[in-house]
Design a protein around this motif. Sequence first.
Motif, PDB file in Angstrom:
ATOM      1  N   ASN A 440       0.835  -1.201   0.000  1.00  0.00           N
ATOM      2  CA  ASN A 440       0.000   0.000   0.000  1.00  0.00           C
ATOM      3  C   ASN A 440       0.873   1.257   0.000  1.00  0.00           C
ATOM      4  N   THR A 441       1.861   1.287   0.893  1.00  0.00           N
ATOM      5  CA  THR A 441       2.746   2.446   1.000  1.00  0.00           C
ATOM      6  C   THR A 441       3.535   2.667  -0.283  1.00  0.00           C
ATOM      7  N   LEU A 442       4.094   1.593  -0.821  1.00  0.00           N
ATOM      8  CA  LEU A 442       4.895   1.720  -2.038  1.00  0.00           C
ATOM      9  C   LEU A 442       4.052   2.142  -3.235  1.00  0.00           C
ATOM     10  N   LEU A 443       2.901   1.532  -3.388  1.00  0.00           N
ATOM     11  CA  LEU A 443       2.054   1.850  -4.539  1.00  0.00           C
ATOM     12  C   LEU A 443       1.580   3.300  -4.487  1.00  0.00           C
ATOM     13  N   ARG A 444       1.236   3.773  -3.306  1.00  0.00           N
ATOM     14  CA  ARG A 444       0.821   5.170  -3.171  1.00  0.00           C
ATOM     15  C   ARG A 444       1.963   6.112  -3.558  1.00  0.00           C
ATOM     16  N   SER A 478      -7.935  -0.879  -1.828  1.00  0.00           N
ATOM     17  CA  SER A 478      -7.907  -1.204  -3.252  1.00  0.00           C
ATOM     18  C   SER A 478      -8.409  -0.035  -4.089  1.00  0.00           C
ATOM     19  N   THR A 479      -9.480   0.591  -3.631  1.00  0.00           N
ATOM     20  CA  THR A 479     -10.038   1.739  -4.349  1.00  0.00           C
ATOM     21  C   THR A 479      -9.036   2.885  -4.411  1.00  0.00           C
ATOM     22  N   SER A 480      -8.439   3.168  -3.266  1.00  0.00           N
ATOM     23  CA  SER A 480      -7.469   4.258  -3.200  1.00  0.00           C
ATOM     24  C   SER A 480      -6.292   4.016  -4.138  1.00  0.00           C
ATOM     25  N   ILE A 481      -5.745   2.792  -4.105  1.00  0.00           N
ATOM     26  CA  ILE A 481      -4.595   2.461  -4.960  1.00  0.00           C
ATOM     27  C   ILE A 481      -4.992   2.499  -6.429  1.00  0.00           C
ATOM     28  N   ALA A 482      -6.170   1.964  -6.747  1.00  0.00           N
ATOM     29  CA  ALA A 482      -6.632   1.952  -8.138  1.00  0.00           C
ATOM     30  C   ALA A 482      -6.746   3.369  -8.699  1.00  0.00           C
ATOM     31  N   ILE A 483      -7.311   4.269  -7.914  1.00  0.00           N
ATOM     32  CA  ILE A 483      -7.478   5.647  -8.365  1.00  0.00           C
ATOM     33  C   ILE A 483      -6.120   6.313  -8.579  1.00  0.00           C
ATOM     34  N   GLN A 497      -5.114  -1.029 -17.997  1.00  0.00           N
ATOM     35  CA  GLN A 497      -4.155  -2.066 -17.606  1.00  0.00           C
ATOM     36  C   GLN A 497      -3.932  -2.056 -16.092  1.00  0.00           C
ATOM     37  N   ALA A 498      -3.819  -0.860 -15.517  1.00  0.00           N
ATOM     38  CA  ALA A 498      -3.640  -0.741 -14.066  1.00  0.00           C
ATOM     39  C   ALA A 498      -4.842  -1.314 -13.331  1.00  0.00           C
ATOM     40  N   TYR A 499      -6.044  -0.997 -13.838  1.00  0.00           N
ATOM     41  CA  TYR A 499      -7.263  -1.542 -13.222  1.00  0.00           C
ATOM     42  C   TYR A 499      -7.271  -3.069 -13.278  1.00  0.00           C
ATOM     43  N   GLU A 500      -6.965  -3.618 -14.434  1.00  0.00           N
ATOM     44  CA  GLU A 500      -6.979  -5.077 -14.570  1.00  0.00           C
ATOM     45  C   GLU A 500      -5.919  -5.747 -13.705  1.00  0.00           C
ATOM     46  N   GLN A 501      -4.755  -5.089 -13.587  1.00  0.00           N
ATOM     47  CA  GLN A 501      -3.691  -5.657 -12.760  1.00  0.00           C
ATOM     48  C   GLN A 501      -4.117  -5.676 -11.294  1.00  0.00           C
ATOM     49  N   LEU A 502      -4.772  -4.611 -10.850  1.00  0.00           N
ATOM     50  CA  LEU A 502      -5.270  -4.573  -9.477  1.00  0.00           C
ATOM     51  C   LEU A 502      -6.325  -5.649  -9.260  1.00  0.00           C
ATOM     52  N   ARG A 503      -7.195  -5.790 -10.234  1.00  0.00           N
ATOM     53  CA  ARG A 503      -8.264  -6.787 -10.103  1.00  0.00           C
ATOM     54  C   ARG A 503      -7.710  -8.203 -10.136  1.00  0.00           C
ATOM     55  N   TYR A 515     -16.027   0.673  -7.245  1.00  0.00           N
ATOM     56  CA  TYR A 515     -16.207   0.654  -8.700  1.00  0.00           C
ATOM     57  C   TYR A 515     -16.644   2.020  -9.216  1.00  0.00           C
ATOM     58  N   ALA A 516     -17.551   2.670  -8.480  1.00  0.00           N
ATOM     59  CA  ALA A 516     -18.010   3.999  -8.907  1.00  0.00           C
ATOM     60  C   ALA A 516     -16.842   4.988  -8.924  1.00  0.00           C
ATOM     61  N   ALA A 517     -15.985   4.920  -7.910  1.00  0.00           N
ATOM     62  CA  ALA A 517     -14.832   5.819  -7.844  1.00  0.00           C
ATOM     63  C   ALA A 517     -13.837   5.532  -8.972  1.00  0.00           C
ATOM     64  N   VAL A 518     -13.640   4.248  -9.281  1.00  0.00           N
ATOM     65  CA  VAL A 518     -12.717   3.867 -10.359  1.00  0.00           C
ATOM     66  C   VAL A 518     -13.260   4.343 -11.702  1.00  0.00           C
ATOM     67  N   LEU A 519     -14.562   4.199 -11.923  1.00  0.00           N
ATOM     68  CA  LEU A 519     -15.171   4.652 -13.172  1.00  0.00           C
ATOM     69  C   LEU A 519     -15.028   6.167 -13.331  1.00  0.00           C
ATOM     70  N   HIS A 520     -15.205   6.864 -12.240  1.00  0.00           N
ATOM     71  CA  HIS A 520     -15.074   8.322 -12.294  1.00  0.00           C
ATOM     72  C   HIS A 520     -13.631   8.716 -12.605  1.00  0.00           C
ATOM     73  N   ALA A 521     -12.678   8.041 -11.956  1.00  0.00           N
ATOM     74  CA  ALA A 521     -11.258   8.345 -12.202  1.00  0.00           C
ATOM     75  C   ALA A 521     -10.875   8.023 -13.641  1.00  0.00           C
ATOM     76  N   PHE A 522     -11.393   6.922 -14.160  1.00  0.00           N
ATOM     77  CA  PHE A 522     -11.092   6.518 -15.533  1.00  0.00           C
ATOM     78  C   PHE A 522     -11.605   7.572 -16.513  1.00  0.00           C
ATOM     79  N   CYS A 523     -12.828   8.044 -16.288  1.00  0.00           N
ATOM     80  CA  CYS A 523     -13.410   9.054 -17.183  1.00  0.00           C
ATOM     81  C   CYS A 523     -12.699  10.399 -17.067  1.00  0.00           C
ATOM     82  N   SER A 524     -12.197  10.693 -15.885  1.00  0.00           N
ATOM     83  CA  SER A 524     -11.592  12.013 -15.644  1.00  0.00           C
ATOM     84  C   SER A 524     -10.108  12.042 -15.936  1.00  0.00           C
ATOM     85  N   LEU A 525      -9.584  10.957 -16.485  1.00  0.00           N
ATOM     86  CA  LEU A 525      -8.142  10.880 -16.722  1.00  0.00           C
ATOM     87  C   LEU A 525      -7.695  11.964 -17.688  1.00  0.00           C
ATOM     88  N   PRO A 526      -6.743  12.805 -17.279  1.00  0.00           N
ATOM     89  CA  PRO A 526      -6.225  13.833 -18.192  1.00  0.00           C
ATOM     90  C   PRO A 526      -5.240  13.233 -19.183  1.00  0.00           C
TER      91      PRO A 526
END
Length: 763
Positions: A440-444, A478-483, A497-503, A515-526
Amino acid sequence: MLKLCIANVSATARYAGLFRTSEQRAHFVLGKRSLTTLSERETGIINQLKETHEKIDDAIKRKDVDDLSHYVIYLRKLLHTLPVSVRHQVSLDHLSFTGSHVNGMLDIFSTRISKEDVNILESILRDCKDIYHVEVNTQFLQSALRNLVRTGRQVQAYALINIFRRPNLPFRPNSIHWQIVMKGLAGVGDIERVKEGLNIMKNGWPFPRTTHYQALLEAMLRQKDPPSVDEISGVLDEMHSLNLPYDPGITSLLERHRQELRELTDKYKTRRGPAITGIHVQAWLQELVKARQRGRSPFDIKLQQLRRKGFIPDERSLANLVSLSSTSTIEELQFLQEVLEVKSNVVVWSILIRNILAKTGIRNALEAYQAAKDNGIRPDAAMLHPLLRVLCSGRVGEPSEAILDRALELYKDLNVDTQPSDKHTTGRERKQGADTSVYNTLLRALASSSNARKYFPIALSLLENMRERDIHMDPMTSTSIAILLIRSASTFEEAFQAYEQLRSVKASALDAKGYAAVLHAFCSLPVRAKPNDENSVDKHAEFAIPPAKEYFKIVQDMRAQGFPKTSEVYTILLGRYAALATRIRDVADAKQRVTATADLYGVIEETRRHITLDAGFIPDAPLLNQLMDAYNRIGAMDNVLQVWKLLNSMGRVTNASVSVVFDACGQNRAPDTANAIFHDLMEVQFPLNRRNWNTWVECLCRLNRLDDAIKVVCHDMPAKADEDSQPDEETVRTLVLFASKSDRVEEVRSHIKMYLPTLLPDT
């Protein structure tokens, strides 16, 4: 016991060809001192030191105790004739002794142990570090004693161990040293020296153990006149008075030599000391902490008292003592290890590292971590994670690459799977390898780095490691790391790819909110649109269009985990499309604008099909409003009206629905449609709010119906009884803005001044 290796303390710098001839003057640098010139006398002394060093080497090889004694004394005198300012550096450069040199001296002097030899040997031991630059430690003495006993020189071994009892020597003989000597003495039946050794231990340090009394019994049983039962019983009684624990080795020894001692050994087996509870031990440790605060001697005395009560130091008690005393230096830990005669395990070092982090910071804590490894400790997650947490905390901005690289190096220490687990812990076996907190610490930290090109692949490899090691995270983590990982991706492909690797770590890693947070982050990706990217708004747009295919693959995974598909799933994506549609309006190139609008229309239509084909799913008003708004932003008026009619038929028209459809009528210049919708709303007495009225005013203005807009603002809205229908500054600003386009600002201002004087804008 703390086991350290004999180390040769080498010089930090060597000066090749420093002295060419006795006539020449050599130059010498001492730390931060300026260049110093040696006199001819000092140069001559140094040459004599070299010659004496060679003669000592030769005496050791010949085992000539007289020559060795002479040259050791002479070398010391020579060195002390040099000025203090150069003495240390000269010894570093020219007295290159090693542990084998000192071992050789010790072995030679041990052959006779005269009073003069003892004094010389004591002098050598005291000078080892400062003159010979050799660290003499417990292992050094242990080897020397074993060698003496093995070669039949038990008396010399006894004399040597007593030399080390003298003050100001590098260390004191411990239980193992005494055990080697006593066992050797017992082998030749030397009862008196064994008893003398036990008396020394009972009245000082270290405290005797059952193995030392076993040596006494062995010596007694080797006598020509066998000891009486009373004499044996007396030894066992003394052990009991010292609260020494039962030792089956003593039972075996007695039964092997004297069958008639069966009754005595049975009594020994059943005899037990006082019942010692954890409360007793904790209280004793508190006493030791207070004694240590008064100094070393009070600590020794208190420990001796507690040993007589039955306190037996072990790894658990050492760990508790380090914790209670807030020990925060390696030197203090070494002292506690030496006096308690307990080697620190991974738990003890972990506590020390945490204490150091709290008191003196990460630099000293990392030094302690390295010292633990040097002493054979295999780090585990509990030991390493506090270091990683502080390293990667990023209190000011993101962690630097140097810090991230250091953290990854530390992580590698946990991935050595070929070594056995450290089972010598406080209470239970500690799991080896990285755990959830470490990952968790390293991924963050990795996800927060701006160097995604370097660290994003490493983050994915860490997730793969988690999958291989079957290490799971809770849904919140998991949600925090995925985002974090999705936001650090540079493309939608990388984000997916990051989402699938986490899953892959665990299919059920995310919950519904996750899932809702991940979908929002995916859509908001700059994501910077690539040249010739078919999903780009334009070649210079800041954001690319989120791919619906990957988005709905995430939605499909969510459904597979048993989470219902809610309206939020669609509103997240449609909201993103609507925001992109607004950006399209500012694209200067007409061809690119048309192409981008068509692309957006396609993905919005695909989303609508998902909604329509979703069996059992009934869209709510917010979702339909969002769909209608997305169509409105790209100018698809027919589609807007289709959704508006659906809302009407379902009886789900809201104030937000009204604002969207009014805005669509104005943007798409649809006066008849606007009139019809407004008429229908008035007919059913739909309660328009201020936002609806403001949108209606803007719609009328866009339809070139400024007079109607003025009437609505100055008459219709103020006539409403509810506060939420009254005009405000935004209403007036809209009216003035459109009036300026037809040069009617003063006319509008006069109406406002007459009917809404408090809202009259400044000129």
